[in-house]
Design an enzyme around this catalytic site. Structure first.
Site, PDB file in Angstrom:
ATOM      1  N   LYS A  24       0.843  -1.206   0.000  1.00  0.00           N
ATOM      2  CA  LYS A  24       0.000   0.000   0.000  1.00  0.00           C
ATOM      3  C   LYS A  24       0.875   1.253   0.000  1.00  0.00           C
ATOM      4  CE  LYS A  24      -3.861  -2.425   2.113  1.00  0.00           C
ATOM      5  NZ  LYS A  24      -4.598  -2.802   3.332  1.00  0.00           N
ATOM      6  N   GLN A  65      -4.594  -1.337   9.567  1.00  0.00           N
ATOM      7  CA  GLN A  65      -4.595  -2.682   8.996  1.00  0.00           C
ATOM      8  C   GLN A  65      -5.223  -3.673   9.975  1.00  0.00           C
ATOM      9  OE1 GLN A  65      -3.670  -3.329   5.865  1.00  0.00           O
ATOM     10  NE2 GLN A  65      -4.038  -5.532   6.003  1.00  0.00           N
ATOM     11  N   ASP A 113     -10.814   3.202   3.696  1.00  0.00           N
ATOM     12  CA  ASP A 113     -11.115   1.768   3.618  1.00  0.00           C
ATOM     13  C   ASP A 113     -12.619   1.532   3.434  1.00  0.00           C
ATOM     14  OD1 ASP A 113      -9.241  -0.289   3.665  1.00  0.00           O
ATOM     15  OD2 ASP A 113      -8.874  -0.121   5.822  1.00  0.00           O
TER      16      ASP A 113
HETATM   17  N1  GUN Z   1      -6.953  -6.637   6.189  1.00  0.00           N
HETATM   18  C1  GUN Z   1      -7.201  -7.374   5.085  1.00  0.00           C
HETATM   19  N2  GUN Z   1      -7.697  -6.586   4.106  1.00  0.00           N
HETATM   20  C2  GUN Z   1      -7.746  -5.341   4.604  1.00  0.00           C
HETATM   21  C3  GUN Z   1      -8.160  -4.087   4.067  1.00  0.00           C
HETATM   22  O1  GUN Z   1      -8.591  -3.959   2.923  1.00  0.00           O
HETATM   23  N3  GUN Z   1      -8.043  -3.035   4.911  1.00  0.00           N
HETATM   24  C4  GUN Z   1      -7.596  -3.138   6.173  1.00  0.00           C
HETATM   25  N4  GUN Z   1      -7.532  -2.049   6.919  1.00  0.00           N
HETATM   26  N5  GUN Z   1      -7.208  -4.277   6.703  1.00  0.00           N
HETATM   27  C5  GUN Z   1      -7.288  -5.367   5.909  1.00  0.00           C
END
Ligand code: GUN
Length: 282
Positions: free
Chosen positions: A53, A97, A120
Site C-alpha cells: 500500500k 490494517q 477503507d
Molecule cells: N486486512 C485485510 N484486508 C484489509 C483491508 O482492505 N483493509 C484493512 N484495513 N485491513 C485489511
C-alpha cells in the site's frame, strides 16, 4: 469456449495513471494527497499488505506515512494515534490494517477514524452511506470489482442477475449493495446455501468471496457468465489461488478474473482512488 480474462494488473495501471495525474494537479495547488497506514503487531501477511500500500502511494506521488507499533500497544494508545491522524491536515486517508491484536477492539478503532478520512470504507457511517445511496467512501475490494465490470462494458446491470457468495462486512455485503446500485437483481448466498449451484446457474455475474478453494466449479456457472474471484487461498502446492476452480470455469464463463492478477491489485488501486477523492474534497 475459453473465457476472456479481466486483467486487474492492466486495469490498475490505467486507473493509477489517472490518479497520478490528479495527484500532480492537486499537489500543484498545494494539497498533496496523504495516506497514513497503521500496523500493530507482527502479522507477516499484514506486513506485506501494508508495504504494498505504501509503495503504491509513492508510485502515484502521494505523501504516505507508515506507522508500525508493537503488538503490546494498548487500545487507548492506538485510539490516541487515530485521533492525532484525524486532526493532521497532511493526512487525507487513514487505514488501520486488520486484524488487530486480540486485546484491541477492531470495531472501536474503525469507528474512531473520521468518516471524512475512512478510505477503507469500513466505518459504520461509510457503510450506511452506501446503504442509502449517499456520498461516502466505498469499501475498496467491492469497489474494485465494480470497476472491473465497468471495464468490460457492464457498468449498468439492468435486467441482469448477480449472485454474491459470501456475506462479510468488507466484501460480500457492500458488494451486493453496489451491484444493486448498478440496477442488478442481486442474490446473496452463504457458502452453505442449500443448492448453491441452482442459484449460481441463474447468474449473469457471480462474485465469489468466501475464502475457500473451489467454492465455484464449472458445473455451477451459466455459459457466458462473468465470474469475479475475490478469494486468496493457497493450493496443495502452496501456490496462490482463488475461490473459483479457474481451469474448469474458464471453459464455461464469458469473462473471468485470475488469481493472482485480478481483484487483488484493484483493491489497492481503489484505496488510492478514495484517498485522491478525499484530498480533492480538502
Ligand atoms: N486486512 C485485510 N484486508 C484489509 C483491508 O482492505 N483493509 C484493512 N484495513 N485491513 C485489511
Amino acid at each position: 469456449m475459453t473465457a476472456q480474462l479481466i486483467d486487474g494488473v492492466a486495469l490498475s495501471k490505467q486507473v493509477r495513471a489517472d490518479v497520478a495525474r490528479r495527484a500532480a494537479a492537486s499537489t500543484a495547488r498545494g494539497v498533496k494527497p496523504g495516506l497514513a497506514v497503521v500496523l500493530v503487531g507482527d502479522n507477516p501477511a499484514s506486513a506485506v499488505y501494508v508495504r504494498n500500500k505504501v509503495k503504491a502511494c509513492e508510485e502515484v506521488g502521494f505523501h504516505s506515512v507508515l506507522e508500525k507499533y508493537e503488538a503490546t500497544m494498548t487500545e487507548a494508545e492506538l485510539l490516541a494515534r487515530v485521533d492525532a491522524l484525524n486532526k493532521d491536515p497532511a493526512i487525507h486517508g487513514i487505514l488501520v490494517q486488520l486484524p488487530l491484536p486480540k486485546h484491541i477492539d477492531d470495531h472501536k478503532v474503525i469507528e474512531a477514524i473520521s468518516p471524512a478520512k475512512d478510505v477503507d470504507g469500513f466505518h459504520v457511517s461509510s457503510a450506511g452511506a452506501l446503504m442509502v445511496g449517499e456520498a461516502g467512501f466505498k469499501a475498496c475490494t467491492p469497489y474494485g470489482c465494480m470497476k472491473m465490470l465497468e471495464a468490460i462494458g457492464m457498468a449498468d446491470l439492468r435486467g441482469k442477475h448477480a449472485v454474491v457468495i459470501g456475506r462479510s462486512n468488507i466484501v460480500g455485503k457492500p458488494m451486493a449493495l453496489m451491484l444493486l446500485a448498478a440496477n442488478a437483481t442481486v442474490t446473496i448466498c452463504h457458502s452453505g446455501t442449500a443448492d448453491l449451484r441452482a442459484m449460481t446457474r441463474q447468474a449473469d455475474v457471480v462474485v465469489a468471496a468466501v475464502g475457500k478453494r473451489n467454492v465455484l466449479t464449472a458445473d455451477m456457472v451459466k455459459p457466458g457468465a462473468v465470474v469475479i474471484d475475490v478469494g486468496m487461498n493457497r493450493n496443495d502446492e502452496g501456490k496462490l489461488c482463488g475461490d473459483v476452480d479457474f481451469d474448469g470455469v474458464k471453459e464455461v464463463a464469458g469473462w473471468i478474473t485470475p488469481v493472482p492478477g485480478g481483484v487483488g491489485p484493484m483493491t489497492i488501486t481503489m484505496l488510492l482512488v478514495n484517498t485522491m477523492e478525499s484530498a480533492e474534497r480538502a
